[in-house]
Scaffold this active site. Sequence first.
Site, PDB file in Angstrom:
ATOM      1  CB  SER A  33      -4.935  22.531 -20.917  1.00  9.71           C
ATOM      2  OG  SER A  33      -4.633  21.152 -20.739  1.00  9.71           O
ATOM      3  CE  LYS A  34      -4.569  24.893 -28.081  1.00  9.54           C
ATOM      4  NZ  LYS A  34      -4.860  25.942 -29.006  1.00  9.54           N
ATOM      5  NE  ARG A  35       0.381  18.505 -23.477  1.00 12.54           N
ATOM      6  CZ  ARG A  35       1.026  18.165 -22.376  1.00 12.54           C
ATOM      7  NH1 ARG A  35       1.401  19.093 -21.518  1.00 12.54           N
ATOM      8  NH2 ARG A  35       1.294  16.914 -22.117  1.00 12.54           N
ATOM      9  CG  ASN A  82     -10.996  17.559 -21.441  1.00 15.65           C
ATOM     10  OD1 ASN A  82     -11.626  16.727 -22.054  1.00 15.65           O
ATOM     11  ND2 ASN A  82     -11.092  17.716 -20.150  1.00 15.65           N
TER      12      ASN A  82
END
Length: 493
Positions: free
Chosen positions: A252-254, A256
Amino acid sequence: MTVRTRIAPSPTGDPHVGTAYVALFNMAFAHSQGGQFLLRIEDTDQARSTPESERAILDALHWLGLDWDEGPDNGGDKGPYRQSERSEIYREHADQLLESGRAFRCFCSSERLDELRATQMADKQQLGYDGHCLHLDKEEVAARLSKGEPHVVRMQVPREGQCTFDDMLRGEISIDWAQIDLQVLLKEDGMPTYHLANVVDDHLMEISHVIRGEEWINSAPKHILLYQYFGWQRPVFCHLPLLRNTDKSKLSKRKNPTSILYYQRMGYLPEALLNYLGRMGWSMPDEREKFSLKEMLEVFDIQRVSLGGPVFDVEKLSWLNGMWIRDELSDEQLADRLQEWALNRDTLMAFLPFARQRMETFSDLASLGNYLVSGMLPISADDLKSAGMEEDQLIEVLQFALWRLESLQQWNRDNIFNALKAIADAMGIKLKPFLAPLFIAIAGSSASISVMDSMDLLGADMSRARLRHAIELLGGVGKKKLKKMEKAYQAIS
Ligand code: GLU
Protein backbone atom coordinates in the site's frame (compact mmCIF):
# COMPACT_ATOMS: atom_id res chain seq x y z
CA MET A 1 -6.77 -23.74 -28.51
CA THR A 2 -4.88 -20.46 -28.81
CA VAL A 3 -3.83 -19.18 -25.44
CA ARG A 4 -4.93 -15.57 -24.94
CA THR A 5 -4.32 -13.60 -21.78
CA ARG A 6 -4.99 -10.02 -20.81
CA ILE A 7 -4.27 -7.26 -18.35
CA ALA A 8 -7.35 -5.18 -17.60
CA PRO A 9 -6.41 -2.05 -15.65
CA SER A 10 -8.94 0.48 -14.41
CA PRO A 11 -7.64 3.98 -15.19
CA THR A 12 -8.49 5.48 -11.82
CA GLY A 13 -5.10 6.50 -10.50
CA ASP A 14 -1.37 6.23 -10.88
CA PRO A 15 0.10 3.26 -12.78
CA HIS A 16 0.56 0.70 -10.01
CA VAL A 17 3.52 -1.68 -9.73
CA GLY A 18 0.94 -4.45 -9.10
CA THR A 19 -0.51 -3.83 -12.57
CA ALA A 20 2.95 -4.22 -14.11
CA TYR A 21 3.54 -7.39 -12.12
CA VAL A 22 0.29 -9.02 -13.28
CA ALA A 23 0.89 -7.79 -16.85
CA LEU A 24 4.38 -9.31 -16.83
CA PHE A 25 3.11 -12.75 -15.78
CA ASN A 26 0.25 -12.64 -18.29
CA MET A 27 2.65 -11.73 -21.03
CA ALA A 28 5.16 -14.39 -19.99
CA PHE A 29 2.50 -17.09 -19.81
CA ALA A 30 1.06 -16.19 -23.24
CA HIS A 31 4.59 -16.20 -24.64
CA SER A 32 5.40 -19.58 -23.08
CA GLN A 33 2.33 -21.07 -24.79
CA GLY A 34 2.86 -19.39 -28.16
CA GLY A 35 -0.24 -17.31 -27.47
CA GLN A 36 -1.28 -13.66 -27.41
CA PHE A 37 -1.47 -11.06 -24.70
CA LEU A 38 -3.80 -8.10 -24.81
CA LEU A 39 -4.58 -4.96 -22.84
CA ARG A 40 -8.10 -3.80 -22.11
CA ILE A 41 -9.05 -0.60 -20.31
CA GLU A 42 -11.81 -1.16 -17.72
CA ASP A 43 -13.20 2.35 -17.40
CA THR A 44 -16.82 1.64 -16.52
CA ASP A 45 -16.49 3.71 -13.36
CA GLN A 46 -17.02 6.99 -15.19
CA ALA A 47 -16.65 9.14 -12.09
CA ARG A 48 -13.19 7.83 -11.24
CA SER A 49 -11.70 6.99 -14.64
CA THR A 50 -9.62 9.62 -16.43
CA PRO A 51 -7.88 9.72 -19.81
CA GLU A 52 -4.73 11.00 -18.02
CA SER A 53 -4.61 7.89 -15.88
CA GLU A 54 -5.12 5.65 -18.92
CA ARG A 55 -2.28 7.42 -20.76
CA ALA A 56 -0.01 7.15 -17.73
CA ILE A 57 -0.71 3.41 -17.36
CA LEU A 58 0.02 2.67 -21.02
CA ASP A 59 3.16 4.83 -20.99
CA ALA A 60 4.44 3.28 -17.76
CA LEU A 61 3.93 -0.30 -19.00
CA HIS A 62 5.64 0.52 -22.31
CA TRP A 63 8.48 2.24 -20.41
CA LEU A 64 9.03 -1.03 -18.57
CA GLY A 65 9.28 -2.84 -21.88
CA LEU A 66 5.90 -4.59 -21.73
CA ASP A 67 4.05 -4.77 -25.03
CA TRP A 68 0.72 -6.26 -25.99
CA ASP A 69 -0.52 -7.78 -29.21
CA GLU A 70 -3.86 -5.98 -29.06
CA GLY A 71 -5.01 -2.95 -27.12
CA PRO A 72 -6.54 0.53 -27.25
CA ASP A 73 -3.33 2.04 -28.63
CA ASN A 74 -2.42 -0.57 -31.22
CA GLY A 75 -5.84 -1.99 -32.15
CA GLY A 76 -6.76 -5.56 -32.98
CA ASP A 77 -9.80 -7.33 -34.36
CA LYS A 78 -11.60 -7.91 -31.05
CA GLY A 79 -11.91 -4.22 -30.15
CA PRO A 80 -12.80 -1.69 -29.05
CA TYR A 81 -10.45 -2.33 -26.12
CA ARG A 82 -11.90 0.39 -23.91
CA GLN A 83 -15.04 -0.61 -22.02
CA SER A 84 -16.62 2.86 -22.18
CA GLU A 85 -16.88 2.28 -25.94
CA ARG A 86 -18.75 -1.00 -25.52
CA SER A 87 -21.78 -0.05 -23.39
CA GLU A 88 -24.27 -1.24 -26.00
CA ILE A 89 -22.75 -4.73 -25.90
CA TYR A 90 -23.18 -4.98 -22.12
CA ARG A 91 -26.76 -3.72 -22.26
CA GLU A 92 -27.65 -6.38 -24.82
CA HIS A 93 -26.12 -9.05 -22.61
CA ALA A 94 -27.96 -7.79 -19.53
CA ASP A 95 -31.18 -7.94 -21.56
CA GLN A 96 -30.46 -11.57 -22.43
CA LEU A 97 -30.13 -12.40 -18.75
CA LEU A 98 -33.34 -10.53 -17.91
CA GLU A 99 -35.20 -12.46 -20.60
CA SER A 100 -33.93 -15.82 -19.41
CA GLY A 101 -34.80 -14.94 -15.80
CA ARG A 102 -31.15 -15.06 -14.70
CA ALA A 103 -31.26 -11.41 -13.73
CA PHE A 104 -33.91 -9.10 -12.30
CA ARG A 105 -34.63 -5.41 -12.02
CA CYS A 106 -34.21 -3.91 -8.59
CA PHE A 107 -35.94 -0.63 -7.73
CA CYS A 108 -34.69 -0.34 -4.14
CA SER A 109 -33.68 3.19 -3.22
CA SER A 110 -30.25 3.93 -1.82
CA GLU A 111 -31.95 4.90 1.48
CA ARG A 112 -33.47 1.43 1.74
CA LEU A 113 -30.15 -0.21 0.95
CA ASP A 114 -28.36 1.97 3.52
CA GLU A 115 -30.92 1.01 6.15
CA LEU A 116 -30.60 -2.66 5.25
CA ARG A 117 -26.85 -2.47 5.59
CA ALA A 118 -27.07 -0.70 8.93
CA THR A 119 -29.46 -3.36 10.29
CA GLN A 120 -27.30 -6.20 8.99
CA MET A 121 -24.25 -4.63 10.58
CA ALA A 122 -26.04 -4.08 13.90
CA ASP A 123 -27.29 -7.71 13.89
CA LYS A 124 -23.83 -8.95 12.83
CA GLN A 125 -25.41 -10.63 9.80
CA GLN A 126 -23.74 -11.25 6.47
CA LEU A 127 -23.93 -8.03 4.43
CA GLY A 128 -25.67 -8.12 1.09
CA TYR A 129 -28.86 -7.53 -0.80
CA ASP A 130 -31.88 -9.26 0.77
CA GLY A 131 -33.73 -10.11 -2.45
CA HIS A 132 -36.50 -7.55 -1.89
CA CYS A 133 -37.19 -7.10 -5.65
CA LEU A 134 -36.45 -10.68 -6.60
CA HIS A 135 -40.07 -11.71 -7.05
CA LEU A 136 -41.80 -8.59 -8.33
CA ASP A 137 -44.45 -9.66 -10.84
CA LYS A 138 -44.13 -8.76 -14.50
CA GLU A 139 -46.99 -6.22 -14.47
CA GLU A 140 -45.53 -4.30 -11.57
CA VAL A 141 -42.11 -4.22 -13.20
CA ALA A 142 -43.65 -3.01 -16.48
CA ALA A 143 -45.65 -0.32 -14.69
CA ARG A 144 -42.63 0.96 -12.78
CA LEU A 145 -40.53 0.93 -15.94
CA SER A 146 -43.10 2.91 -17.86
CA LYS A 147 -43.06 5.51 -15.09
CA GLY A 148 -39.31 5.70 -15.65
CA GLU A 149 -38.45 4.62 -12.09
CA PRO A 150 -34.70 4.43 -11.56
CA HIS A 151 -33.44 0.88 -11.10
CA VAL A 152 -30.47 -1.44 -11.45
CA VAL A 153 -30.18 -4.97 -12.86
CA ARG A 154 -28.97 -7.65 -10.45
CA MET A 155 -27.97 -11.24 -11.09
CA GLN A 156 -29.64 -14.28 -9.57
CA VAL A 157 -27.35 -16.30 -7.33
CA PRO A 158 -28.16 -19.65 -5.68
CA ARG A 159 -28.58 -19.30 -1.92
CA GLU A 160 -27.50 -22.83 -1.11
CA GLY A 161 -24.57 -25.09 -1.85
CA GLN A 162 -21.09 -24.20 -2.97
CA CYS A 163 -19.31 -22.96 -6.02
CA THR A 164 -16.28 -25.15 -6.67
CA PHE A 165 -13.71 -24.33 -9.29
CA ASP A 166 -10.12 -25.04 -10.20
CA ASP A 167 -7.40 -22.46 -9.97
CA MET A 168 -4.31 -23.15 -12.08
CA LEU A 169 -2.00 -22.53 -9.11
CA ARG A 170 -4.20 -23.17 -6.10
CA GLY A 171 -6.11 -26.28 -7.15
CA GLU A 172 -9.73 -26.67 -6.07
CA ILE A 173 -11.39 -23.69 -4.37
CA SER A 174 -14.88 -23.83 -2.83
CA ILE A 175 -16.94 -20.83 -1.79
CA ASP A 176 -20.46 -20.95 -0.30
CA TRP A 177 -23.05 -19.40 -2.58
CA ALA A 178 -24.62 -17.80 0.49
CA GLN A 179 -21.57 -15.56 0.69
CA ILE A 180 -22.10 -14.24 -2.82
CA ASP A 181 -24.19 -11.11 -3.17
CA LEU A 182 -26.96 -10.70 -5.74
CA GLN A 183 -24.52 -8.59 -7.68
CA VAL A 184 -25.56 -5.46 -9.54
CA LEU A 185 -24.75 -5.99 -13.23
CA LEU A 186 -26.09 -2.77 -14.73
CA LYS A 187 -26.07 0.43 -12.74
CA GLU A 188 -28.80 3.08 -12.68
CA ASP A 189 -27.04 5.01 -15.42
CA GLY A 190 -27.13 1.97 -17.69
CA MET A 191 -23.38 1.35 -17.34
CA PRO A 192 -22.23 -2.16 -16.46
CA THR A 193 -20.39 -3.04 -13.29
CA TYR A 194 -16.94 -4.59 -13.48
CA HIS A 195 -18.34 -8.14 -13.17
CA LEU A 196 -20.63 -8.06 -16.20
CA ALA A 197 -18.25 -6.12 -18.44
CA ASN A 198 -15.27 -8.24 -17.47
CA VAL A 199 -16.96 -11.56 -18.22
CA VAL A 200 -18.59 -10.42 -21.45
CA ASP A 201 -15.30 -8.99 -22.70
CA ASP A 202 -13.18 -11.95 -21.66
CA HIS A 203 -15.55 -14.14 -23.63
CA LEU A 204 -15.82 -11.91 -26.71
CA MET A 205 -12.07 -11.28 -26.72
CA GLU A 206 -11.52 -15.05 -26.50
CA ILE A 207 -9.44 -14.94 -23.34
CA SER A 208 -8.42 -18.50 -22.49
CA HIS A 209 -6.64 -17.82 -19.17
CA VAL A 210 -7.64 -15.17 -16.65
CA ILE A 211 -4.47 -14.46 -14.68
CA ARG A 212 -5.02 -11.78 -12.03
CA GLY A 213 -4.41 -10.84 -8.41
CA GLU A 214 -5.74 -13.00 -5.58
CA GLU A 215 -8.05 -10.18 -4.45
CA TRP A 216 -10.41 -11.37 -7.20
CA ILE A 217 -10.84 -14.95 -5.93
CA ASN A 218 -14.10 -14.09 -4.17
CA SER A 219 -15.49 -12.64 -7.38
CA ALA A 220 -14.80 -15.81 -9.34
CA PRO A 221 -18.13 -17.50 -8.38
CA LYS A 222 -20.10 -14.58 -9.85
CA HIS A 223 -18.06 -14.81 -13.00
CA ILE A 224 -18.41 -18.58 -13.25
CA LEU A 225 -22.16 -18.24 -12.85
CA LEU A 226 -22.31 -15.62 -15.59
CA TYR A 227 -20.42 -17.94 -17.98
CA GLN A 228 -22.93 -20.63 -17.13
CA TYR A 229 -25.95 -18.32 -17.62
CA PHE A 230 -24.69 -17.28 -21.04
CA GLY A 231 -23.86 -20.87 -21.96
CA TRP A 232 -20.19 -20.03 -22.58
CA GLN A 233 -17.12 -22.06 -21.86
CA ARG A 234 -15.25 -20.41 -19.03
CA PRO A 235 -11.56 -19.53 -19.12
CA VAL A 236 -8.98 -21.10 -16.82
CA PHE A 237 -8.56 -19.03 -13.65
CA CYS A 238 -5.22 -18.29 -12.07
CA HIS A 239 -4.94 -16.00 -9.07
CA LEU A 240 -1.45 -14.66 -8.44
CA PRO A 241 -0.27 -13.88 -4.92
CA LEU A 242 -0.57 -10.23 -3.86
CA LEU A 243 2.53 -8.10 -3.50
CA ARG A 244 3.25 -7.28 0.14
CA ASN A 245 4.98 -4.61 2.19
CA THR A 246 7.97 -5.75 4.23
CA ASP A 247 5.64 -6.23 7.23
CA LYS A 248 3.64 -8.68 5.02
CA SER A 249 0.57 -6.42 4.80
CA LYS A 250 -0.87 -5.82 1.33
CA LEU A 251 1.37 -3.46 -0.66
CA SER A 252 0.00 0.00 0.00
CA LYS A 253 1.17 3.48 -0.74
CA ARG A 254 1.04 4.36 2.94
CA LYS A 255 4.04 2.10 3.50
CA ASN A 256 5.70 1.87 0.10
CA PRO A 257 5.56 3.94 -3.04
CA THR A 258 3.33 1.98 -5.42
CA SER A 259 3.34 4.17 -8.50
CA ILE A 260 5.62 3.20 -11.38
CA LEU A 261 6.08 6.93 -12.01
CA TYR A 262 7.74 7.23 -8.62
CA TYR A 263 10.33 4.59 -9.53
CA GLN A 264 10.89 6.30 -12.86
CA ARG A 265 11.42 9.65 -11.17
CA MET A 266 13.74 8.09 -8.58
CA GLY A 267 15.97 6.89 -11.39
CA TYR A 268 15.44 3.14 -11.38
CA LEU A 269 16.15 1.37 -14.64
CA PRO A 270 13.03 -0.13 -16.21
CA GLU A 271 14.96 -3.36 -16.80
CA ALA A 272 15.79 -3.61 -13.11
CA LEU A 273 12.25 -2.89 -11.95
CA LEU A 274 10.87 -5.48 -14.35
CA ASN A 275 13.54 -7.96 -13.24
CA TYR A 276 12.52 -7.36 -9.63
CA LEU A 277 8.82 -7.86 -10.44
CA GLY A 278 9.76 -11.10 -12.19
CA ARG A 279 11.18 -12.29 -8.89
CA MET A 280 7.92 -11.73 -7.04
CA GLY A 281 6.88 -15.29 -6.29
CA TRP A 282 8.87 -16.62 -9.25
CA SER A 283 12.47 -17.63 -9.79
CA MET A 284 14.70 -18.63 -12.67
CA PRO A 285 15.37 -22.38 -12.84
CA ASP A 286 19.01 -21.65 -11.85
CA GLU A 287 17.86 -19.21 -9.12
CA ARG A 288 19.93 -16.35 -10.55
CA GLU A 289 18.73 -12.98 -9.32
CA LYS A 290 19.55 -10.74 -12.24
CA PHE A 291 17.82 -11.57 -15.52
CA SER A 292 16.36 -9.73 -18.47
CA LEU A 293 12.81 -9.94 -19.76
CA LYS A 294 14.09 -11.91 -22.74
CA GLU A 295 15.80 -14.43 -20.47
CA MET A 296 12.68 -14.73 -18.33
CA LEU A 297 10.45 -15.30 -21.36
CA GLU A 298 12.75 -18.02 -22.70
CA VAL A 299 12.30 -20.26 -19.65
CA PHE A 300 9.02 -19.11 -18.14
CA ASP A 301 6.90 -21.79 -16.48
CA ILE A 302 3.90 -20.55 -14.53
CA GLN A 303 3.99 -23.57 -12.26
CA ARG A 304 7.14 -22.10 -10.71
CA VAL A 305 5.01 -19.35 -9.13
CA SER A 306 4.95 -19.86 -5.39
CA LEU A 307 1.99 -18.65 -3.40
CA GLY A 308 3.68 -17.30 -0.25
CA GLY A 309 3.07 -13.52 -0.42
CA PRO A 310 6.03 -11.97 -2.28
CA VAL A 311 7.53 -8.97 -0.48
CA PHE A 312 8.21 -5.86 -2.53
CA ASP A 313 11.25 -4.50 -0.75
CA VAL A 314 12.54 -1.20 -2.10
CA GLU A 315 16.00 -1.82 -0.59
CA LYS A 316 16.37 -5.07 -2.53
CA LEU A 317 15.15 -3.34 -5.66
CA SER A 318 17.83 -0.66 -5.17
CA TRP A 319 20.50 -3.31 -4.74
CA LEU A 320 19.40 -5.01 -7.95
CA ASN A 321 19.26 -1.66 -9.75
CA GLY A 322 22.86 -1.00 -8.69
CA MET A 323 23.90 -4.34 -10.20
CA TRP A 324 22.19 -3.43 -13.45
CA ILE A 325 23.96 -0.07 -13.56
CA ARG A 326 27.36 -1.59 -12.84
CA ASP A 327 27.14 -4.76 -14.93
CA GLU A 328 25.01 -3.82 -17.88
CA LEU A 329 25.73 -0.20 -18.76
CA SER A 330 28.93 1.21 -20.20
CA ASP A 331 29.80 4.79 -19.22
CA GLU A 332 28.44 5.91 -22.57
CA GLN A 333 25.17 4.10 -22.01
CA LEU A 334 24.92 5.35 -18.45
CA ALA A 335 25.40 8.92 -19.67
CA ASP A 336 22.58 8.40 -22.18
CA ARG A 337 20.29 6.98 -19.53
CA LEU A 338 20.99 9.84 -17.12
CA GLN A 339 20.17 12.32 -19.84
CA GLU A 340 17.00 10.50 -20.71
CA TRP A 341 16.10 10.48 -17.02
CA ALA A 342 16.50 14.07 -15.81
CA LEU A 343 19.89 15.53 -16.61
CA ASN A 344 18.64 17.23 -19.72
CA ARG A 345 17.60 20.51 -21.23
CA ASP A 346 13.92 19.99 -20.41
CA THR A 347 14.68 19.85 -16.68
CA LEU A 348 16.90 22.88 -16.97
CA MET A 349 14.40 24.90 -18.98
CA ALA A 350 11.63 24.15 -16.51
CA PHE A 351 13.78 25.27 -13.58
CA LEU A 352 15.69 28.26 -15.01
CA PRO A 353 12.82 30.79 -14.92
CA PHE A 354 12.79 30.33 -11.12
CA ALA A 355 16.47 29.77 -10.55
CA ARG A 356 17.70 32.83 -12.46
CA GLN A 357 16.10 35.14 -9.87
CA ARG A 358 18.41 33.71 -7.23
CA MET A 359 21.65 33.05 -9.13
CA GLU A 360 24.80 35.12 -8.95
CA THR A 361 27.11 32.54 -10.49
CA PHE A 362 26.37 29.45 -12.53
CA SER A 363 27.64 27.32 -9.72
CA ASP A 364 24.72 28.45 -7.55
CA LEU A 365 22.59 26.18 -9.70
CA ALA A 366 23.80 23.05 -7.95
CA SER A 367 22.63 24.06 -4.49
CA LEU A 368 19.41 25.62 -5.80
CA GLY A 369 18.39 22.67 -7.95
CA ASN A 370 19.88 19.76 -6.06
CA TYR A 371 16.49 18.65 -4.72
CA LEU A 372 15.07 18.35 -8.24
CA VAL A 373 17.34 15.44 -9.12
CA SER A 374 17.40 13.84 -5.66
CA GLY A 375 15.39 11.02 -4.16
CA MET A 376 14.44 11.33 -0.48
CA LEU A 377 16.19 14.36 0.99
CA PRO A 378 18.78 14.12 3.76
CA ILE A 379 16.66 16.08 6.23
CA SER A 380 15.91 15.33 9.88
CA ALA A 381 12.98 15.74 12.25
CA ASP A 382 14.76 18.80 13.69
CA ASP A 383 14.89 20.42 10.27
CA LEU A 384 11.14 20.02 10.00
CA LYS A 385 10.62 21.33 13.52
CA SER A 386 12.72 24.37 12.70
CA ALA A 387 9.71 25.64 10.75
CA GLY A 388 8.50 26.70 14.19
CA MET A 389 5.36 24.63 14.49
CA GLU A 390 4.39 22.56 17.48
CA GLU A 391 4.92 18.84 16.73
CA ASP A 392 1.28 17.68 16.69
CA GLN A 393 0.29 20.46 14.38
CA LEU A 394 3.32 19.83 12.23
CA ILE A 395 2.29 16.24 11.55
CA GLU A 396 -1.28 17.33 10.98
CA VAL A 397 -0.25 19.96 8.43
CA LEU A 398 1.89 17.45 6.52
CA GLN A 399 -0.74 14.70 6.64
CA PHE A 400 -3.67 16.94 5.68
CA ALA A 401 -1.65 18.43 2.84
CA LEU A 402 -0.78 14.91 1.69
CA TRP A 403 -4.39 13.71 1.76
CA ARG A 404 -5.57 16.78 -0.10
CA LEU A 405 -2.85 16.39 -2.72
CA GLU A 406 -3.57 12.67 -3.11
CA SER A 407 -7.07 13.52 -4.29
CA LEU A 408 -5.92 16.06 -6.91
CA GLN A 409 -6.90 14.89 -10.35
CA GLN A 410 -4.74 17.34 -12.28
CA TRP A 411 -1.28 18.12 -10.98
CA ASN A 412 -0.42 21.73 -11.76
CA ARG A 413 0.66 24.82 -9.86
CA ASP A 414 -2.78 26.42 -9.56
CA ASN A 415 -4.49 23.27 -8.38
CA ILE A 416 -1.70 22.62 -5.86
CA PHE A 417 -1.95 26.19 -4.60
CA ASN A 418 -5.75 26.08 -4.28
CA ALA A 419 -5.63 22.72 -2.51
CA LEU A 420 -3.05 23.88 0.04
CA LYS A 421 -4.71 27.26 0.58
CA ALA A 422 -8.04 25.53 1.25
CA ILE A 423 -6.44 23.31 3.89
CA ALA A 424 -4.56 26.20 5.51
CA ASP A 425 -7.79 28.25 5.68
CA ALA A 426 -9.77 25.34 7.06
CA MET A 427 -7.12 24.78 9.73
CA GLY A 428 -7.08 28.49 10.54
CA ILE A 429 -3.36 28.83 9.81
CA LYS A 430 -1.92 31.68 7.74
CA LEU A 431 -0.49 30.48 4.44
CA LYS A 432 3.13 31.43 5.13
CA PRO A 433 3.59 29.45 8.35
CA PHE A 434 1.49 26.62 6.89
CA LEU A 435 3.83 26.30 3.92
CA ALA A 436 7.06 26.54 5.93
CA PRO A 437 7.34 22.82 6.85
CA LEU A 438 6.24 21.87 3.34
CA PHE A 439 9.21 23.81 1.93
CA ILE A 440 11.55 21.72 4.06
CA ALA A 441 9.82 18.42 3.26
CA ILE A 442 9.78 19.10 -0.48
CA ALA A 443 12.96 21.08 -1.14
CA GLY A 444 15.03 20.54 1.98
CA SER A 445 15.17 24.21 2.87
CA SER A 446 12.89 27.21 3.20
CA ALA A 447 15.19 29.15 0.86
CA SER A 448 14.00 27.29 -2.23
CA ILE A 449 11.71 28.58 -4.96
CA SER A 450 7.96 28.59 -4.20
CA VAL A 451 6.97 25.20 -2.85
CA MET A 452 4.00 25.04 -5.24
CA ASP A 453 6.34 25.47 -8.20
CA SER A 454 8.71 22.91 -6.72
CA MET A 455 5.92 20.38 -6.41
CA ASP A 456 4.79 21.09 -9.95
CA LEU A 457 8.34 20.48 -11.21
CA LEU A 458 8.86 17.37 -9.10
CA GLY A 459 5.55 15.78 -10.11
CA ALA A 460 2.86 14.24 -7.97
CA ASP A 461 4.61 11.01 -7.03
CA MET A 462 7.89 12.42 -5.79
CA SER A 463 6.12 15.27 -3.98
CA ARG A 464 3.79 12.93 -2.16
CA ALA A 465 6.62 10.52 -1.37
CA ARG A 466 8.59 13.36 0.25
CA LEU A 467 5.62 14.40 2.36
CA ARG A 468 5.21 10.79 3.48
CA HIS A 469 8.92 10.62 4.21
CA ALA A 470 8.70 13.78 6.34
CA ILE A 471 5.82 12.29 8.35
CA GLU A 472 7.90 9.15 8.89
CA LEU A 473 10.86 11.25 10.07
CA LEU A 474 8.60 12.74 12.73
CA GLY A 475 7.80 9.25 13.98
CA GLY A 476 4.86 8.47 11.69
CA VAL A 477 1.21 8.25 12.65
CA GLY A 478 -0.06 5.28 14.66
CA LYS A 479 -3.40 3.63 13.89
CA LYS A 480 -5.28 5.36 16.69
CA LYS A 481 -3.95 8.77 15.87
CA LEU A 482 -4.63 8.19 12.20
CA LYS A 483 -8.32 7.53 12.91
CA LYS A 484 -8.56 10.74 14.92
CA MET A 485 -6.82 12.70 12.20
CA GLU A 486 -9.06 11.23 9.53
CA LYS A 487 -12.09 12.46 11.44
CA ALA A 488 -10.62 15.91 11.87
CA TYR A 489 -9.71 15.99 8.19
CA GLN A 490 -13.19 14.97 7.12
CA ALA A 491 -14.67 17.67 9.32
CA ILE A 492 -12.74 20.40 7.52
CA SER A 493 -12.86 19.10 3.97
N1 GLU B 1 -10.20 -3.97 -13.73
C1 GLU B 1 -9.77 -4.95 -12.78
C2 GLU B 1 -8.57 -4.38 -12.03
O1 GLU B 1 -8.30 -3.23 -12.15
C3 GLU B 1 -9.41 -6.21 -13.51
C4 GLU B 1 -9.47 -7.44 -12.66
C5 GLU B 1 -9.37 -8.69 -13.52
O2 GLU B 1 -8.27 -8.91 -14.04
O3 GLU B 1 -10.36 -9.38 -13.69
O4 GLU B 1 -7.87 -5.03 -11.31
